[in-house]
Write a protein that holds these residues in place. Structure first.
Motif, PDB file in Angstrom:
ATOM      1  N   VAL A 119       8.966  78.948  35.466  1.00 26.49           N
ATOM      2  CA  VAL A 119       9.152  78.789  34.018  1.00 26.49           C
ATOM      3  C   VAL A 119      10.582  79.152  33.644  1.00 26.49           C
ATOM      4  CG1 VAL A 119       8.499  79.679  31.736  1.00 26.49           C
ATOM      5  CG2 VAL A 119       6.733  79.221  33.441  1.00 26.49           C
ATOM      6  N   LEU A 120      11.174  78.317  32.798  1.00 26.88           N
ATOM      7  CA  LEU A 120      12.459  78.644  32.187  1.00 26.88           C
ATOM      8  C   LEU A 120      12.260  78.681  30.681  1.00 26.88           C
ATOM      9  CD1 LEU A 120      15.566  79.001  32.110  1.00 26.88           C
ATOM     10  CD2 LEU A 120      15.731  76.493  32.004  1.00 26.88           C
ATOM     11  N   GLY A 121      12.509  79.825  30.075  1.00 26.16           N
ATOM     12  CA  GLY A 121      12.446  79.949  28.623  1.00 26.16           C
ATOM     13  C   GLY A 121      13.839  79.820  28.036  1.00 26.16           C
ATOM     14  N   ILE A 122      14.029  78.844  27.153  1.00 25.58           N
ATOM     15  CA  ILE A 122      15.322  78.651  26.485  1.00 25.58           C
ATOM     16  C   ILE A 122      15.114  78.974  25.008  1.00 25.58           C
ATOM     17  CG2 ILE A 122      17.237  77.096  25.995  1.00 25.58           C
ATOM     18  CD1 ILE A 122      16.399  75.408  28.388  1.00 25.58           C
ATOM     19  N   VAL A 171      17.362  74.378  19.277  1.00 22.46           N
ATOM     20  CA  VAL A 171      18.393  74.638  20.285  1.00 22.46           C
ATOM     21  C   VAL A 171      18.861  73.348  20.952  1.00 22.46           C
ATOM     22  CG1 VAL A 171      18.974  75.996  22.325  1.00 22.46           C
ATOM     23  CG2 VAL A 171      17.248  76.833  20.716  1.00 22.46           C
ATOM     24  N   MET A 172      17.909  72.493  21.303  1.00 21.59           N
ATOM     25  CA  MET A 172      18.248  71.284  22.069  1.00 21.59           C
ATOM     26  C   MET A 172      19.050  70.288  21.251  1.00 21.59           C
ATOM     27  SD  MET A 172      15.089  71.276  20.696  1.00 21.59           S
ATOM     28  CE  MET A 172      13.828  70.210  19.961  1.00 21.59           C
ATOM     29  N   MET A 173      18.971  70.391  19.920  1.00 20.63           N
ATOM     30  CA  MET A 173      19.769  69.517  19.061  1.00 20.63           C
ATOM     31  C   MET A 173      21.136  70.134  18.759  1.00 20.63           C
ATOM     32  SD  MET A 173      17.120  68.157  16.165  1.00 20.63           S
ATOM     33  CE  MET A 173      15.652  67.206  16.560  1.00 20.63           C
ATOM     34  N   GLU A 174      21.160  71.431  18.556  1.00 18.69           N
ATOM     35  CA  GLU A 174      22.395  72.108  18.149  1.00 18.69           C
ATOM     36  C   GLU A 174      23.371  72.278  19.302  1.00 18.69           C
ATOM     37  OE1 GLU A 174      21.914  75.588  15.702  1.00 18.69           O
ATOM     38  OE2 GLU A 174      19.973  74.900  14.962  1.00 18.69           O
ATOM     39  N   GLU A 223      24.771  72.285  26.476  1.00 19.33           N
ATOM     40  CA  GLU A 223      24.362  73.531  27.132  1.00 19.33           C
ATOM     41  C   GLU A 223      22.882  73.494  27.476  1.00 19.33           C
ATOM     42  OE1 GLU A 223      24.595  78.398  26.484  1.00 19.33           O
ATOM     43  OE2 GLU A 223      25.465  77.030  24.995  1.00 19.33           O
ATOM     44  N   PHE A 224      22.078  72.996  26.545  1.00 21.27           N
ATOM     45  CA  PHE A 224      20.640  72.896  26.787  1.00 21.27           C
ATOM     46  C   PHE A 224      20.358  71.993  27.983  1.00 21.27           C
ATOM     47  CE2 PHE A 224      16.508  70.915  26.367  1.00 21.27           C
ATOM     48  CZ  PHE A 224      15.677  71.968  26.016  1.00 21.27           C
ATOM     49  N   ASN A 225      20.984  70.833  28.023  1.00 20.68           N
ATOM     50  CA  ASN A 225      20.758  69.895  29.121  1.00 20.68           C
ATOM     51  C   ASN A 225      21.194  70.480  30.456  1.00 20.68           C
ATOM     52  OD1 ASN A 225      19.817  68.102  27.198  1.00 20.68           O
ATOM     53  ND2 ASN A 225      21.673  66.855  27.159  1.00 20.68           N
ATOM     54  N   ARG A 226      22.295  71.210  30.441  1.00 21.58           N
ATOM     55  CA  ARG A 226      22.769  71.844  31.679  1.00 21.58           C
ATOM     56  C   ARG A 226      21.749  72.844  32.202  1.00 21.58           C
ATOM     57  NH1 ARG A 226      24.899  76.567  32.515  1.00 21.58           N
ATOM     58  NH2 ARG A 226      25.257  76.943  30.288  1.00 21.58           N
ATOM     59  N   LEU A 227      21.208  73.665  31.313  1.00 18.50           N
ATOM     60  CA  LEU A 227      20.206  74.660  31.713  1.00 18.50           C
ATOM     61  C   LEU A 227      18.947  73.986  32.239  1.00 18.50           C
ATOM     62  CD1 LEU A 227      20.580  77.095  28.678  1.00 18.50           C
ATOM     63  CD2 LEU A 227      21.165  77.628  31.057  1.00 18.50           C
TER      64      LEU A 227
END
Length: 279
Positions: free
Chosen positions: A224-227, A258-261, A265-269
């Motif tokens: 699991v990865l929590g962002i 987060v994924m919009m703002e 960075e979100f895509n990289r994670l």
């Protein structure tokens, strides 16, 4: 004949249903490794517009509108629940002919993917909660704190989302998900998307989110990865209780989306996490 075949192949393959209710979904990418992106309360599949083009270069990316949201029908009996939402995801998975997958769930999408993992564990190889709730149905102190130590309050009142002042209450709640740094274009997109949902969806889905107390006891050991946002819906400790094999990342300075703002960075994670998952 060739023309008819070409037209047929160009048509969307969405025919998933739950108890006779149509579930809209979309797919991009041809890889065997699949990722299903699940939106949050009163949102729709456009929540992931900044993720699909990038992820689909290496993965098959599936998005859907949960029952009562976007282009999907509401439940025939009008009853919303995490189980109904999870069954919608399963209907899409089966219709898409996917076996193993990583599930990404934003906000309310987190309890949805967690319920899916409880109901259909054989298909889940990884989970990614995105600023989502992990302890449900327990009013009280906030689960997370931002970098200044400020936390979020308890659960909202679903009844406030209905009636003459319901739309105003919904708008106020949505605006509270932004920060001063949230771009105006994103705020406008989110407001338009979320306020378009029917009142029955707003009330029913909100009630389902915070009434699903049975999920509090479910633990899964999949990766699991929590962002999480700058003022998060959950902290690392609460994530570990239900997802022992988890890592927690907080993207400082972001609002709820987060994924919009911070899409890059979100895509990289997310891509780094997907690269470590064994399908």
């Amino acid at each position: 004949m060739k023309l008819l075949l070409s037209i047929a192949l160009a048509l969307p393959l969405s025919s998933a249903t739950v108890d006779g209710a149509k579930i809209h979904w979309s797919s991009k990418g041809s890889a065997k490794q699949a990722v299903i992106l699940v939106h949050g309360w009163t949102c729709d599949e456009t929540s992931w517009d900044a993720q699909v083009p990038i992820l689909s270069q290496k993965y098959r990316v599936i998005t859907l509108d949960l029952p009562g949201h976007g282009q999907s029908d509401p439940p025939k009996d009008g009853k919303f629940s995490m189980a109904v939402f999870a069954r919608a995801v399963e209907a899409v998975r089966a219709d898409a002919k996917v076996d193993k997958m990583v599930l990404v769930g934003h906000s309310m999408g987190t309890p949805v993917i967690r319920e899916y993992a409880r109901m259909y564990p054989r298909h889940v190889v990884g989970l990614v909660p995105v600023d989502g709730i992990v302890q449900i149905g327990a009013p009280g102190p906030p689960q997370g704190k931002d970098v200044q130590g400020k936390g979020r309050g308890g659960p909202p009142n679903p009844a406030a989302m209905s009636g003459p002042d319901g739309m105003k209450a919904r708008e106020g709640m949505i605006r509270g998900m932004f920060t001063p740094a949230t771009p105006a274009a994103i705020q406008q997109h989110v407001l338009k998307m979320m306020l378009a949902a029917p009142e029955a969806t707003a009330v029913g889905a909100m009630r389902a989110t915070f009434d699903s107390t049975s999920l509090n006891d479910f633990v899964t050991t999949v990766p699991v990865l929590g962002i999480y946002a700058g003022t998060p819906m959950a902290n690392g400790e609460s994530l570990k209780k239900v997802f022992p094999n988890s890592e927690y990342v907080q993207v400082a300075g972001t609002g709820h989306f987060v994924m919009m703002e911070r899409p890059e960075e979100f895509n990289r994670l997310l891509i780094a996490f997907l690269g470590k998952v064994r399908y």
